[in-house]
Write an enzyme that holds these catalytic residues in place. Sequence first.
Site, PDB file in Angstrom:
ATOM      1  N   ASP A 113       0.818  -1.222   0.000  1.00 31.57           N
ATOM      2  CA  ASP A 113       0.000   0.000   0.000  1.00 31.57           C
ATOM      3  C   ASP A 113       0.851   1.271   0.000  1.00 31.57           C
ATOM      4  O   ASP A 113       0.423   2.304   0.488  1.00 31.57           O
ATOM      5  CB  ASP A 113      -0.929  -0.002   1.223  1.00 31.57           C
ATOM      6  CG  ASP A 113      -0.157   0.121   2.527  1.00 31.57           C
ATOM      7  OD1 ASP A 113       1.079  -0.039   2.502  1.00 31.57           O
ATOM      8  OD2 ASP A 113      -0.797   0.383   3.561  1.00 31.57           O
ATOM      9  N   ARG A 153     -18.061   7.738 -29.780  1.00 31.80           N
ATOM     10  CA  ARG A 153     -18.212   6.515 -28.995  1.00 31.80           C
ATOM     11  C   ARG A 153     -17.425   5.362 -29.612  1.00 31.80           C
ATOM     12  O   ARG A 153     -16.735   5.514 -30.622  1.00 31.80           O
ATOM     13  CB  ARG A 153     -19.696   6.154 -28.848  1.00 31.80           C
ATOM     14  CG  ARG A 153     -20.428   7.125 -27.945  1.00 31.80           C
ATOM     15  CD  ARG A 153     -21.938   6.993 -28.079  1.00 31.80           C
ATOM     16  NE  ARG A 153     -22.370   5.653 -27.716  1.00 31.80           N
ATOM     17  CZ  ARG A 153     -23.557   5.143 -28.020  1.00 31.80           C
ATOM     18  NH1 ARG A 153     -24.440   5.898 -28.708  1.00 31.80           N
ATOM     19  NH2 ARG A 153     -23.881   3.926 -27.653  1.00 31.80           N
ATOM     20  N   HIS A 203     -22.541  19.699 -37.209  1.00 29.74           N
ATOM     21  CA  HIS A 203     -23.478  20.200 -36.205  1.00 29.74           C
ATOM     22  C   HIS A 203     -24.579  19.196 -35.898  1.00 29.74           C
ATOM     23  O   HIS A 203     -25.217  18.675 -36.815  1.00 29.74           O
ATOM     24  CB  HIS A 203     -24.204  21.469 -36.684  1.00 29.74           C
ATOM     25  CG  HIS A 203     -23.533  22.274 -37.722  1.00 29.74           C
ATOM     26  ND1 HIS A 203     -22.937  23.484 -37.456  1.00 29.74           N
ATOM     27  CD2 HIS A 203     -23.358  22.076 -39.057  1.00 29.74           C
ATOM     28  CE1 HIS A 203     -22.453  23.997 -38.572  1.00 29.74           C
ATOM     29  NE2 HIS A 203     -22.692  23.174 -39.562  1.00 29.74           N
TER      30      HIS A 203
END
Lengths: 431, 431, 431
Positions: free
Chosen positions: B68, B297, B327
Site C-alpha cells: 500500500d 463513442r 453540427h
Amino acid sequence: MLAWSHDAARDAGCDVLLIVHHQEEAVRAALPEAAHARQEIPRGTGDAVRAAGARLEERSTVLVLPGDAPLVESDTLRALLAAHGENLCTMLTCLVEEPGAYGRVVRDGKGCVRGVVEVTEASAVELALREVNAGIYAFDARWLATELLPSLLPHPPKHELYLTDAVAAAAARGALGAMLHGDARSLMGVNDRHALSEAEEVLQARILRRHAEQGVTLRRPSTIRVEATVEIDADVVLEQGVVLEGRTRVGRGARVGVGCVLRDTEVGEDCILHPYTVAEGARIGAGCRVGPMARLRQDTVLEPNVHVGNFVETKNSLLEVGAKANHLSYLGDARVGAGSNVGAGTITCNYDGFRKSRTDIGAGAFIGSNTALVAPVRVGDGAIVGAGSVIVDEVPDNAVAIARGAQVNHEGRAEDLRAALSARAGRASGK
Amino acid sequence: MLAWSHDAARDAGCDVLLIVHHQEEAVRAALPEAAHARQEIPRGTGDAVRAAGARLEERSTVLVLPGDAPLVESDTLRALLAAHGENLCTMLTCLVEEPGAYGRVVRDGKGCVRGVVEVTEASAVELALREVNAGIYAFDARWLATELLPSLLPHPPKHELYLTDAVAAAAARGALGAMLHGDARSLMGVNDRHALSEAEEVLQARILRRHAEQGVTLRRPSTIRVEATVEIDADVVLEQGVVLEGRTRVGRGARVGVGCVLRDTEVGEDCILHPYTVAEGARIGAGCRVGPMARLRQDTVLEPNVHVGNFVETKNSLLEVGAKANHLSYLGDARVGAGSNVGAGTITCNYDGFRKSRTDIGAGAFIGSNTALVAPVRVGDGAIVGAGSVIVDEVPDNAVAIARGAQVNHEGRAEDLRAALSARAGRASGK
Amino acid sequence: MLAWSHDAARDAGCDVLLIVHHQEEAVRAALPEAAHARQEIPRGTGDAVRAAGARLEERSTVLVLPGDAPLVESDTLRALLAAHGENLCTMLTCLVEEPGAYGRVVRDGKGCVRGVVEVTEASAVELALREVNAGIYAFDARWLATELLPSLLPHPPKHELYLTDAVAAAAARGALGAMLHGDARSLMGVNDRHALSEAEEVLQARILRRHAEQGVTLRRPSTIRVEATVEIDADVVLEQGVVLEGRTRVGRGARVGVGCVLRDTEVGEDCILHPYTVAEGARIGAGCRVGPMARLRQDTVLEPNVHVGNFVETKNSLLEVGAKANHLSYLGDARVGAGSNVGAGTITCNYDGFRKSRTDIGAGAFIGSNTALVAPVRVGDGAIVGAGSVIVDEVPDNAVAIARGAQVNHEGRAEDLRAALSARAGRASGK
C-alpha cells in the site's frame, strides 16, 4: 513570455531595447513598440549586449535582463536600480535548492561577491554553492560600453563572451553590488516545458489575485485561467474551470459559469453564462442568458436580453433584443428579429455545398420546433412557422406557413410491425 | 496501486514476488507477470514474509515492500540496496509531522537505531518520536530465512508476527543499517480514500512532469489527469481540465482542448480537439477537427482531415477522409464516404426497437439538414438529399432525393392564430 | 460565510447571538435558528457587544467572534474556553507574515500580554510586531457586562469603542489569558475577494477531506467543489471538476463523471453520470445512466434504470422505469412511459408562444428519430411513431403513426443541381 519581462522593465521606468538573434519577425510582431537590435551570430551573453552598440551610452544606467525570465517583477527591478547607486555593476542573486545549470556566486571570507563561475568551469566545491546568478544586472553605461565589453575574452570551448565576467571585473574595482532576492521562483529561467508550466502558474496566480482584489469573485482559482489581455469588471463571478482568452471583456455583475471558455468575446453587464458555454469572437449584450453547453462562434451578436440555450450553435448571426433560441438549434448566417422565438431543433440550412446563404427572420416571429429553414430565405415579421416544416420559400409578414406531411394513424398495427421487425432481427442474428 | 510499487521494484532490478492474502484473483489479473504466493491467514508482516517460503533463499538479498505504498520510487530502492552492503537488515525511515499509527524508530544515545516500537506497545515518550518506520527493508536472504523468521514470536493481543522485530535482532548483531529518506510523502502508506487521493496527486505530478520534460505543454497542470498507460508525443498541448485514460495515445502536434475526456482513444498528428470533446474507443486520423462538445463513442474511426463539430455523436462509424459532420447529428453504425457533407440535424435511425442497422453514405454526397436516414439504407456516391427529408429507400448514385411535405403559406393568418392560441391559454389559466 | 463561524460556535457548545448592523434581513434568513440583536449605528466592536444588552449576563462566560472569520474551528473555541478558566478575558492570537491591518499584540519583558494596539495608533516598533489579535475572546460575562463595557472610551478619529481595550483592562487586573494559535490561516478575517477565495479553498479542503474519510473517492480534489449542504454516501466516485451545490444528495455507489454540475439534485444508488452532465432540481433514480453532456432541468424525475444520453434536455418531465432517450432530444412537460424508447432528435413542442402544454407517451412506445410531438398530445401504450414525423393528433394505443412526405428520387440529377448551385455561387461571389 518575452512580453512579461518587457512590461516589468517598462513599469520600472526603462526604455526597452530587445536583442534578437532568431525568430526576429515573431518578436517584432509580438512587441512592435519596443526597439530592436540584432545579434547576428549568438556568441554568448556578452556578445548579445555588444549588439546594442552605441545605444548603450544613451542612458547613464543600463539594465540587462534575459528574455526567458518572465516572472521578474518591476518592483524587483526598481529595487535593483535603487541599490545600484554609483556601482559599476549590481547583480541580482538568489538561493535555490537545485542550482542546476545556473552560474554559482562565489563570495570571499567577508561575504563579498568575488565573481560568478559558470557550471562548465566550476569546481566540485563551487558546484555545491546554492547562491546563483539570476542573469539580471544594472550597469554603469559608460563603463559597460567603453571598458567592460571591449575587454571580454572568449571562453572555451565555444569561444563565447560571458557577461558574467563583469562581476569579477567590477568586484576587482571595488564597485560591485549584489542584491540577494528572496523569491527565487520569480527569477527562474524558463528552459523547458515543465519550467514554462510552472512559470505560467505563477503568472496566473498574479493575474487572478489582481482581479480578485478588484472585486472579482473566483471559485477554486487554481482551476481558472485568465490571460493577461482580458478585462473583467467588478462584481463579476467566475466559476471554477473558466478560461478567458484574448480580447475577452466581462461586464459588471456578469456570472461566468463552470467551465465556460471564452475567446475574444464581449460579455455585457449582468449576463449569466451557464456552464460549458464556449464562445469565440462573440458579442453578448447586457442581461443575456446563454448555455449551458451553448456555442457562440465568430461574429455572433446577441443584443440585450437574448436567450440562447443548451445545444445551440450560432455563427455570424444577429439575435435582436429579447430573441430566444433555447434548445438544440443551429443559427448560421442569420438574423433573428426582436422578440422572436426559435423552437427546439431549428436548423438554418445555410450551406448548399457551394456557398453560404442568409436566413432572415423578422421581429415577433415564431418558428416551430424541428424546422429547417433553407437559405436564402426570409420569414416575415410576426409570421408563424409550424413545427417540423421545411421552409424553402419566403414566408410573408404575418403568414402561417406549414410544410410537412399529414399524419396517418394505422390503428392497431403496432403489434404486427413489432412482430415483423422482431422476425427480421431474428433472421439477421441467425445468419 | 500495487502496480506502482511493483514497477518501482522492477525498475530497481528486483524480481517481484507478491504475497497475497485476499482479493487474490484481482491481484493476479492486474499483475499477471509477477509471481505470487498466498498468505492463508493474515497473521502479521512477519508471517506474510514467511509465506514466500523457500523462494526467499533464491537470491542473496531480499527487499520487502508493503503493497500500500505506491509512491516509493525505484531510485530510493536502489539507494537502499546500495546502502545495504553486508548488513543483515537495512531499513528505510522518514520524519513526519504526524506519526500517527506508524512504528516509531528508537535510537540510542549515539544515534544508532536500536529497534522499532509499534504504537500499541509504545510509551508516551516513544509516541512523541517523529522518525517512523516506512516498512521497507533490505535483508540478507539467508539470515532472514534461516534465523530471523523462525525466531519471531507472536505479539499480543492478536498474536501476530512483526517483521519489525528484525530491526532489533539485526541491531543486536551490529549489522543493522537505517536510511533516513527526505521525502516522507513518497513513503506514505495508503489506508483510506483521503490518503489514496493524496497519493494519486503525487503520482499525477510525476506523470505530468515526465510528459512536460518530454515536450508536452500543459496548461494549469493541477487540473489535468493523465493515466500512466497513456502515451503522448512531443509538441502536444493539453489544455486545462483534460483527462486522458486507458490506452489513449496522442500524436505529435495535436492540441487537446479544455476539458476533453479521452479513453482508449488514438489522436492523430496535428489534430485539434476543441473543448469538451468526449471520446471512448475512437481512432482519430491526422489533421482532424473535432468538437467542441462532440462525442465519439466506441469504434468510431475518423480518417484524416475529417471534421466532427458541436453536438455530434458518432458510434461504430467510419468517416472517410475529408468528410464533415459539423453540427447536431447522430451517426451510428454508419459509413460516410470521402468528402461527403452531413448537414446539421442529420440522424441515422439505426435502431428499430429490435436491431441495429447500417447507413451507408457514398463519397462526395451531400445530406441536407434535418434529415432522417432510416437504416438499413444506402445513399450513393455524389447523391444529394434535400433538407428535412426522411430517407427510407436507397438513393442511387448521383440522384437527388427529397422526402418532405410541400410548403403552404396561409397569408395574413398569423394574427388569427395568435388570437386563438392566446384565448386558449387564457381559458387554460382561468381554470 | 457567517454560517461557518456560527456552526463552529454551536459545535463548541455555545448558544449564539448574532449582532447585526446591516443586511439584517439577509442574516435572519440565512440563520433563522440563531438569536439576533441589532447594532443601530456601527460604532466599533465594543459598541457591537453592548448591543447584546442584558443577554450578556445570562451565561457565565461569553465568547466573542467576528462575523468575517469563517475558518475558525470548534476545536479551537473549545480550547479557548478550556484555557479561559477564571480569567476575566482570554484572547486568541496568531503569528502572521504580513500583519497588515490587524491589531498588534504587545507583550512585556516577561512575555505577558499587556494590550493590543490598533494599527492607526501603533508606533513603528509596534507595527513591526508579527503577533496579532484574532478578534476572538472569551470573557467573564459579569465583568464584561458590568465593568468593561460601561468603561470603554471612544477612540478618535471615529470615536468608536474598541473591544480590544478589554485586553489591557484584564491585564491590569492580572486576569488576562492569551492563547497563541498555530494555524493563522484558520483565524484570518475575510475582507476582500482574494481573502474570500482563499478562505473558500480552506473550507473546501475540509469538506472534501471529510467526504474522503467517509469513503468517497475524489479524483484531483483541488478541482472539485462540494458545498457544505451536500450529502454523499460511501463508495461514491467524484471525478475531477465536479461541482455539487445546494441540497444535492448522491447515493451509494454512484459515479459522478468529469465536470458534472449538480444543484439540488438527488442521484440514486449506482447511477452513472457521464461527463458534463448538468442538472438542477432533478431526481435521478437508482441505476440510471445520464450524459455525457445531458441537461436535466427543474422537476425532472427519472425512475430507476432510465437512460438519458448526450445532448438531451429534460424539464418538468417524468421518465418512467427503464425509459430511454439517448440522443439529441428535448423533453419538456412530458411523461415517457415505462420501457419506451425516444429516438434521436425527438422534440416535444411544448410551447406555442402563449402557453406550455403536455406530451404524454405511454409505456412500451417507440418514437422514431427526428420526430416533433406537438403538445398537447398523447401517444398511447405500445404505439410506434415513424421517423421524421410531426405528430399533431393523438396516436392511439398500439397504433403506428406516420406523418411525413413521401420520398422522391430524381435519378441522375445531382450533377445538374451541383452545376446550378456552383454557377449561382460563382455569380454571387462575382458581384
